[in-house]
Structure formats: C-alpha cells, structure tokens
Write a protein that holds these residues in place. Structure first.
Motif, PDB file in Angstrom:
ATOM      1  N   GLY A 137       0.829  -1.182   0.000  1.00 21.73           N
ATOM      2  CA  GLY A 137       0.000   0.000   0.000  1.00 21.73           C
ATOM      3  C   GLY A 137       0.866   1.234   0.000  1.00 21.73           C
ATOM      4  O   GLY A 137       2.076   1.150  -0.192  1.00 21.73           O
ATOM      5  N   SER A 138       0.237   2.407   0.198  1.00 17.33           N
ATOM      6  CA  SER A 138       1.038   3.620   0.253  1.00 17.33           C
ATOM      7  C   SER A 138       1.825   3.616   1.560  1.00 17.33           C
ATOM      8  O   SER A 138       1.427   2.976   2.530  1.00 17.33           O
ATOM      9  CB  SER A 138       0.138   4.850   0.177  1.00 17.33           C
ATOM     10  OG  SER A 138      -0.432   5.103   1.435  1.00 17.33           O
ATOM     11  N   VAL A 139       2.941   4.325   1.548  1.00 15.99           N
ATOM     12  CA  VAL A 139       3.811   4.318   2.723  1.00 15.99           C
ATOM     13  C   VAL A 139       3.073   4.845   3.951  1.00 15.99           C
ATOM     14  O   VAL A 139       3.182   4.297   5.045  1.00 15.99           O
ATOM     15  CB  VAL A 139       5.092   5.131   2.442  1.00 15.99           C
ATOM     16  CG1 VAL A 139       5.901   5.324   3.710  1.00 15.99           C
ATOM     17  CG2 VAL A 139       5.923   4.420   1.404  1.00 15.99           C
ATOM     18  N   VAL A 140       2.257   5.918   3.757  1.00 15.53           N
ATOM     19  CA  VAL A 140       1.536   6.502   4.886  1.00 15.53           C
ATOM     20  C   VAL A 140       0.555   5.486   5.461  1.00 15.53           C
ATOM     21  O   VAL A 140       0.463   5.303   6.684  1.00 15.53           O
ATOM     22  CB  VAL A 140       0.796   7.787   4.440  1.00 15.53           C
ATOM     23  CG1 VAL A 140      -0.002   8.368   5.596  1.00 15.53           C
ATOM     24  CG2 VAL A 140       1.789   8.803   3.908  1.00 15.53           C
ATOM     25  N   GLU A 141      -0.145   4.794   4.559  1.00 11.78           N
ATOM     26  CA  GLU A 141      -1.081   3.753   4.991  1.00 11.78           C
ATOM     27  C   GLU A 141      -0.392   2.693   5.840  1.00 11.78           C
ATOM     28  O   GLU A 141      -0.821   2.369   6.946  1.00 11.78           O
ATOM     29  CB  GLU A 141      -1.609   3.043   3.737  1.00 11.78           C
ATOM     30  CG  GLU A 141      -3.083   3.214   3.435  1.00 11.78           C
ATOM     31  CD  GLU A 141      -3.323   2.734   2.017  1.00 11.78           C
ATOM     32  OE1 GLU A 141      -3.714   3.579   1.195  1.00 11.78           O
ATOM     33  OE2 GLU A 141      -3.085   1.547   1.729  1.00 11.78           O
ATOM     34  N   VAL A 142       0.683   2.172   5.287  1.00  7.75           N
ATOM     35  CA  VAL A 142       1.353   1.053   5.953  1.00  7.75           C
ATOM     36  C   VAL A 142       1.970   1.483   7.283  1.00  7.75           C
ATOM     37  O   VAL A 142       1.906   0.762   8.265  1.00  7.75           O
ATOM     38  CB  VAL A 142       2.424   0.426   5.016  1.00  7.75           C
ATOM     39  CG1 VAL A 142       3.281  -0.589   5.760  1.00  7.75           C
ATOM     40  CG2 VAL A 142       1.743  -0.233   3.825  1.00  7.75           C
ATOM     41  N   PHE A 143       2.495   2.692   7.309  1.00  6.81           N
ATOM     42  CA  PHE A 143       3.151   3.123   8.539  1.00  6.81           C
ATOM     43  C   PHE A 143       2.167   3.596   9.601  1.00  6.81           C
ATOM     44  O   PHE A 143       2.451   3.529  10.781  1.00  6.81           O
ATOM     45  CB  PHE A 143       4.201   4.204   8.241  1.00  6.81           C
ATOM     46  CG  PHE A 143       5.520   3.622   7.861  1.00  6.81           C
ATOM     47  CD1 PHE A 143       6.590   3.657   8.734  1.00  6.81           C
ATOM     48  CD2 PHE A 143       5.687   2.998   6.643  1.00  6.81           C
ATOM     49  CE1 PHE A 143       7.804   3.092   8.401  1.00  6.81           C
ATOM     50  CE2 PHE A 143       6.886   2.434   6.288  1.00  6.81           C
ATOM     51  CZ  PHE A 143       7.947   2.480   7.172  1.00  6.81           C
ATOM     52  N   SER A 144       0.993   4.099   9.166  1.00  4.75           N
ATOM     53  CA  SER A 144       0.035   4.557  10.170  1.00  4.75           C
ATOM     54  C   SER A 144      -0.765   3.388  10.711  1.00  4.75           C
ATOM     55  O   SER A 144      -1.229   3.420  11.844  1.00  4.75           O
ATOM     56  CB  SER A 144      -0.901   5.610   9.570  1.00  4.75           C
ATOM     57  OG  SER A 144      -1.611   5.054   8.491  1.00  4.75           O
ATOM     58  N   ASN A 145      -0.907   2.360   9.891  1.00  2.00           N
ATOM     59  CA  ASN A 145      -1.705   1.232  10.344  1.00  2.00           C
ATOM     60  C   ASN A 145      -1.050  -0.090   9.913  1.00  2.00           C
ATOM     61  O   ASN A 145      -1.543  -0.792   9.045  1.00  2.00           O
ATOM     62  CB  ASN A 145      -3.111   1.366   9.743  1.00  2.00           C
ATOM     63  CG  ASN A 145      -4.063   0.360  10.334  1.00  2.00           C
ATOM     64  OD1 ASN A 145      -3.754  -0.292  11.337  1.00  2.00           O
ATOM     65  ND2 ASN A 145      -5.207   0.208   9.702  1.00  2.00           N
TER      66      ASN A 145
ATOM     67  N   THR B 279      -6.324   5.376  14.991  1.00  2.00           N
ATOM     68  CA  THR B 279      -6.039   3.941  15.063  1.00  2.00           C
ATOM     69  C   THR B 279      -5.674   3.627  16.505  1.00  2.00           C
ATOM     70  O   THR B 279      -4.753   4.226  17.066  1.00  2.00           O
ATOM     71  CB  THR B 279      -4.872   3.593  14.148  1.00  2.00           C
ATOM     72  OG1 THR B 279      -5.097   4.220  12.897  1.00  2.00           O
ATOM     73  CG2 THR B 279      -4.748   2.105  13.963  1.00  2.00           C
ATOM     74  N   VAL B 280      -6.442   2.754  17.121  1.00  2.00           N
ATOM     75  CA  VAL B 280      -6.184   2.407  18.510  1.00  2.00           C
ATOM     76  C   VAL B 280      -5.801   0.941  18.588  1.00  2.00           C
ATOM     77  O   VAL B 280      -6.468   0.080  18.033  1.00  2.00           O
ATOM     78  CB  VAL B 280      -7.430   2.660  19.385  1.00  2.00           C
ATOM     79  CG1 VAL B 280      -7.140   2.299  20.839  1.00  2.00           C
ATOM     80  CG2 VAL B 280      -7.879   4.097  19.256  1.00  2.00           C
ATOM     81  N   GLU B 281      -4.696   0.725  19.237  1.00  2.00           N
ATOM     82  CA  GLU B 281      -4.203  -0.648  19.331  1.00  2.00           C
ATOM     83  C   GLU B 281      -3.988  -0.956  20.800  1.00  2.00           C
ATOM     84  O   GLU B 281      -3.336  -0.186  21.520  1.00  2.00           O
ATOM     85  CB  GLU B 281      -2.878  -0.727  18.571  1.00  2.00           C
ATOM     86  CG  GLU B 281      -2.401  -2.106  18.283  1.00  2.00           C
ATOM     87  CD  GLU B 281      -0.992  -2.065  17.684  1.00  2.00           C
ATOM     88  OE1 GLU B 281      -0.283  -3.055  17.828  1.00  2.00           O
ATOM     89  OE2 GLU B 281      -0.608  -1.019  17.093  1.00  2.00           O
ATOM     90  N   VAL B 282      -4.561  -2.032  21.262  1.00  2.50           N
ATOM     91  CA  VAL B 282      -4.375  -2.404  22.669  1.00  2.50           C
ATOM     92  C   VAL B 282      -3.084  -3.198  22.780  1.00  2.50           C
ATOM     93  O   VAL B 282      -2.912  -4.218  22.137  1.00  2.50           O
ATOM     94  CB  VAL B 282      -5.560  -3.265  23.174  1.00  2.50           C
ATOM     95  CG1 VAL B 282      -5.358  -3.628  24.645  1.00  2.50           C
ATOM     96  CG2 VAL B 282      -6.860  -2.521  22.973  1.00  2.50           C
ATOM     97  N   ILE B 283      -2.182  -2.671  23.586  1.00  5.15           N
ATOM     98  CA  ILE B 283      -0.899  -3.343  23.711  1.00  5.15           C
ATOM     99  C   ILE B 283      -0.910  -4.292  24.903  1.00  5.15           C
ATOM    100  O   ILE B 283      -0.419  -5.406  24.836  1.00  5.15           O
ATOM    101  CB  ILE B 283       0.239  -2.309  23.890  1.00  5.15           C
ATOM    102  CG1 ILE B 283       0.273  -1.394  22.664  1.00  5.15           C
ATOM    103  CG2 ILE B 283       1.573  -2.990  24.062  1.00  5.15           C
ATOM    104  CD1 ILE B 283       1.046  -0.136  22.897  1.00  5.15           C
ATOM    105  N   GLU B 284      -1.506  -3.818  25.992  1.00  7.93           N
ATOM    106  CA  GLU B 284      -1.516  -4.627  27.214  1.00  7.93           C
ATOM    107  C   GLU B 284      -2.842  -4.348  27.910  1.00  7.93           C
ATOM    108  O   GLU B 284      -3.278  -3.197  28.020  1.00  7.93           O
ATOM    109  CB  GLU B 284      -0.336  -4.182  28.099  1.00  7.93           C
ATOM    110  CG  GLU B 284       0.024  -5.161  29.167  1.00  7.93           C
ATOM    111  CD  GLU B 284       1.006  -6.215  28.667  1.00  7.93           C
ATOM    112  OE1 GLU B 284       1.702  -5.962  27.678  1.00  7.93           O
ATOM    113  OE2 GLU B 284       1.041  -7.290  29.272  1.00  7.93           O
ATOM    114  N   ASN B 285      -3.476  -5.388  28.327  1.00 11.10           N
ATOM    115  CA  ASN B 285      -4.757  -5.175  28.996  1.00 11.10           C
ATOM    116  C   ASN B 285      -4.694  -5.725  30.412  1.00 11.10           C
ATOM    117  O   ASN B 285      -4.696  -6.917  30.642  1.00 11.10           O
ATOM    118  CB  ASN B 285      -5.857  -5.880  28.199  1.00 11.10           C
ATOM    119  CG  ASN B 285      -7.233  -5.433  28.634  1.00 11.10           C
ATOM    120  OD1 ASN B 285      -7.391  -4.859  29.723  1.00 11.10           O
ATOM    121  ND2 ASN B 285      -8.219  -5.687  27.805  1.00 11.10           N
TER     122      ASN B 285
END
Lengths: 225, 335
Positions: free
Chosen positions: B223-231, B326-332
């Motif tokens: 994908g585009s670099v911005v896409e891949v790096f943001s998500n 974009t929210v990513e749960v790292i530790e719950n």
C-alpha cells in the motif's frame, strides 16, 4: 692476474656466455608467448564454465580441469622426450632452441591456465553482475570487465610463468636445447670449469631479478584498486 | 508499468529445496518510488533481481510495459536490460577504470559514438555533482561518492527504471540522506520509476511513495507508505514501526489498559485526549509520544495508559475510535 689478462679473460667469458644467453631469451620469449596464447583462453574457459558463472557448463569444466591436472603432473624432463615426435612435426627437428620451444610452451600452458583461472576468480562477482545488468555480452564481460579488473594479477602471474619457463629451459638445454642451462652443463659439469658455471648462475640471477622487477612495476602501474 | 504475476523462485542445493519467493503478484506504476521492505532473508533482493532477470524465476511472468521479459531470448534480454539501471550496496564499480570511464561503460558496450559519450558523461557528472572527480579512480572516493558514480552509470543508458539493491546500507545516515535526495530528484525530473529494496525504515520513510512488505517469500502487506506506517498490519511493518519505548512501557504498567494511538495529518493537532479525559471518568497517563514525518505527512503516535472503571475505559476507547484514530491495545491489565 694482470689487468690486461683479466680483461681478455672476461671478454672470453662473455663471448662464451652471450650466444647462450641469447638462445635462452629466444626460447623463453617465444615459449611465454605461445603458452599464454594457449593458456589464457583455457583459463578463461575454466572460470566462465564453473558453477554459477556466466557460461556454466560443469562437464566442459571437469574435462578441461582434468586435462590440466594431468598435464601438470608430468615431470618436464619426461614431457620433453614424450613430445619429441610433435616437435619434429612442427619445427622439423628435436634438437636446438627452436625445437625446445614446443615442449616448453606445452608444459607451461596448463600452468598459465591455472594462473589465469586464479586471477580471474579474484574479480568481484558483483562487478560482473553489474555488467550483466547493463546488458554486456559474454565477450564484453570477459574482455572489458574480467581481464581488465584482473590485469595486475595476470601480469604478476605471467611474470611467474616467465621465471618458471626460464627454469624449465635449463632442463631443455640438457637434451640439446641450447641456452644457459646447456652451457652450465657442458662447461661446468662436464669440463669442470667452475668459473663458467658461476658466471651462468650470476647471469640467471640477474635475469630473474630483471623479470620480477619489470613485472612488479607493470602490475603496479595497472593496479588502481 | 511493471507487473509481476504469480512469480515463484525456488533454489535447489544438494537436493534441498528452498522457496525464496512464493506466488508473488505485484504491480508498480510508472514514475513511482516503490519500496520492497523486509528482514534479511525474506526474499526482497531475490524479488528485485527477478525484475531484470539477474535471478531467473522458477515460474511466473514479469511484464515491463507490454513485454514479458521472461520470454525474451539472450540478445533481446541484453538489449532490454539497457532500459533498467541498477545500483548495489557494494557499488560494484570497475576499480581499474576512472570515474569517467565507469559512467561511460554502459555506453561503450552499446557502441555509442565517442563524442556523444563525452557529452553525456559530462552531463551526468554534473547531475551527481562529481565534476572534479572525473579522472579519479573509485579507490580514491568515499562511499557516498562511489554510489553517486554508480547512480550516474545507471542513468547513462537513459533507463525507464532504476533498481536499488540496499543502495544505502553501506553508507552513514548523513550520506544516506544525500543519496536519497538525489534519487528523489532523479525520479521527479526524469520520471524514472525507482524500486528500492531495503531493511532500513528511514529509506522507506524518506523516499518511497508505495511499499510492499515481504515476509517468508510472500507479500505480507502492500500500500502507500503513509497507509502502511500509520496502520501496520504485518509482523515486519509492526516491528519496523514499533516504538523503542514500547517494550519498556509494558513493564512500567501494571494495571489499566495500555493503548497505542496513531494520528495522521491534522488530527495530530486536535486535543482529543484531553477531551476524552474531560468527558469520561478515566485517567490517561501518557507513557511516551512521538511525531514522525512520512512523505510530508505528520504521523503521531502516543502510548497512554488508561485507568478507571472497566465501562468508562470501554467508552473512552470507543470515543477515540469515533475520531478515526487507530487504537491498538498493547496490554490489557483489566480484562
């Protein structure tokens, strides 16, 4: 010894040495040329047919490599005698410096092939790959990339070959090839003229020094690495 | 346009098979700067080498414009390769030729007229800013200068495509940047498609427009670099974008929920976090934050620890998602 006597003595010695020296140079010069003419293509084929190289062909590679190894394992003095018939066909005789050029060239040829092989294998594969990516033909890669890049090593290798042929030429002298080796045996060994023997050795040492020095300078001139 | 269709490459050694590339499909538009990213051994270099057939694919096709280059014979392929320049990590210059002769090499082997060669090489020397090194030998140059010579050499035959095989991996960061700038200006000025293989994130971030991530011989993400790096979705791109503080922040937090929030563009300037804290009954503890610029677009990432009632945290999380972050749960720590 008086001064005048010493002078005539040295002049005599020189007169004895000179024709032999010229014979040796004649033999070594032409043997080198012929062995390079035969050995250079052989060495190139050994490299380019090897695994993963530009003209990979393992069968040809194996056959040539075996021939080279067999030829290199025959002692020179035996090779000369074995090659007598060939010398007679090519130069019409088996005696004399011209006749000696035949076995000398043939003996040095596999040596040259290995030297060329080693020098060309030193060439960085990346450079060859870059020239493939530029659309170079096999011939251009060999000539303009491999040989050009390996030139300093090739020059040093040929220098080594010349010195080797010089040594072999003394053996050729033993069976009628003429040259400094022949002189040393006739005067120094058969007539006990130690001074001639020593003079011959001195001339050979100087000759080897000159060849090595010239080779080093030439190699350095072409080496821009 | 480059189209790679169902491409596979298997190496065989001592009866052991190794699948370096598995069924790759990829298309690269004209004028693009395309990155092929991956960890070492992933197969990215093999893929690049299939584009000019330095590596012969085991199966599949490579179309460049309308030519299937896997179908060309020896002579046609040699001529076709003149449309594709290539630069290497180890520069691969001819050590016994001067800078001028190196750049002239591809022209010489094409039997180009000497006066044309002179004119062209001098122009190229100007483009790569090496006019004063014309008669130097490669051994007298620095790494960056050598790569400039290699770039000029790749440009000499007026290619439509330039392949870069880890072209900056042997250079220091400062020199890398100047080489990347040179490549970008070449792309802009001559509309040459550039394909870059690299394991360096900075190269992708600073140079590429689009990117494909290779993992185990397969395309894991593109994908585009911005896409891949943001998500980032693949293991490799996550690893590349992972904050260096992430692993340590994991250890800091014992309760609550550790989130990684990624902002793109203008969102980075909105006070979303403070609004969240005001509107919901949660505490937000900022562990670390970072704003990156990828292709001139701001890319912010923030690692926060949310604590409070389980319900409130859930609501706060939804609030963030509603604002297209974009929210990513790292530790719950709550569950």
């Amino acid at each position: 010894m008086e001064y005048a006597n010493l002078y005539t003595y040295l002049l005599d010695l020189l007169k004895t040495l000179c024709p032999s020296l010229i014979e040796t140079i004649y033999m070594v010069f032409f043997s080198t040329i012929f062995s390079v003419i035969l050995g250079l293509p052989l060495g190139i084929i050994l490299v380019i047919t090897s695994k993963g190289h530009i003209c990979e062909n393992l069968n040809i590679n194996k056959i040539l490599s075996t021939i080279v190894n067999i030829a290199r394992s025959i002692p020179f003095i035996i090779l000369i005698i074995a090659i007598f018939p060939l010398s007679r066909i090519i130069v019409g005789t088996t005696i004399g410096s011209t006749a000696a050029i035949v076995p000398l060239s043939i003996a040095a040829c596999p040596f040259v092939a290995r030297i060329v092989e080693n020098a060309l294998l030193e060439v960085n594969w990346g450079i060859i790959e870059a020239s493939i990516s530029m659309g170079a033909t096999t011939f251009q890669i060999i000539l303009k990339v491999m040989i050009k890049e390996a030139l300093p090593s090739l020059i040093l290798g040929i220098t080594l070959t010349i010195i080797n042929i010089l040594g072999y030429s003394a053996m050729a002298g033993a069976i009628g090839g003429g040259g400094l080796g022949d002189l040393a045996i006739r005067y120094g060994y058969q007539r006990f003229q130690t001074d001639v023997l020593i003079a011959t050795i001195l001339v050979l040492i100087i000759l080897v020094e000159i060849i090595q020095y010239a080779g080093n300078i030439l190699a350095r001139k072409f080496d821009k690495r | 346009m480059i189209k790679i269709i169902n491409l596979s490459k298997t190496y065989e050694q001592d009866n052991e098979k190794f699948e370096a590339l598995k069924n790759i499909n990829l298309s690269i538009a004209d004028g693009d700067i395309f990155g092929i990213m991956g960890l070492s051994g992933a197969g990215k270099s093999s893929l690049l080498r299939c584009i000019n057939l330095l590596e012969k694919p085991t199966s599949g096709n490579v179309f460049i414009d309308d030519t299937d280059i896997t179908k060309l014979n020896g002579k046609q392929l040699r001529n076709f390769r003149k449309n594709i320049g290539m630069i290497f990590q180890q520069f691969n210059l001819l050590m016994n030729l001067t800078v001028f002769e190196n750049i002239a090499f591809p022209l010489k082997i094409s039997n180009v007229n000497k006066s044309i060669i002179d004119e062209k090489v001098n122009k190229l020397l100007q483009i790569v800013d090496l006019k004063d090194k014309k008669n130097s030998y490669p051994s007298q140059l620095s790494g960056g200068q050598k790569q400039r010579v290699a770039i000029a050499r790749a440009l000499a035959s007026d290619p439509k495509i330039i392949l870069c095989d880890e072209a900056t991996s042997a250079l220091d960061p400062q020199t890398t940047l100047s080489i990347l700038n040179l490549l970008r200006s070449i792309n802009e000025e001559y509309k040459i498609t550039i394909i870059v293989v690299t394991h360096e994130m900075s190269v992708i971030k600073n140079l590429c427009k689009n990117v494909a991530v290779i993992e185990d011989g397969q395309i894991a993400e593109k994908g585009s670099v911005v896409e891949v790096f943001s998500n980032p979705k693949s293991k490799t791109s996550k690893k590349f974008t992972e904050d260096i503080f992430l692993s340590s922040s994991r250890r800091i937090v014992s309760d609550g929920k550790l989130l990684k929030i990624t902002f793109i563009g203008d969102d980075a300037q909105k006070p979303i976090i403070s609004n969240m804290v005001k509107n919901f009954n949660v505490d937000a503890n900022i562990i670390t934050g970072n704003i990156d610029v990828v292709q001139n677009i701001q890319l912010g990432s923030l690692i926060i620890n949310l604590s409070g009632e389980k319900e409130d945290i859930k609501k706060a999380e939804n609030y963030l998602k509603e604002h297209k972050l974009t929210v990513e749960v790292i530790e719950n720590g709550i569950c």
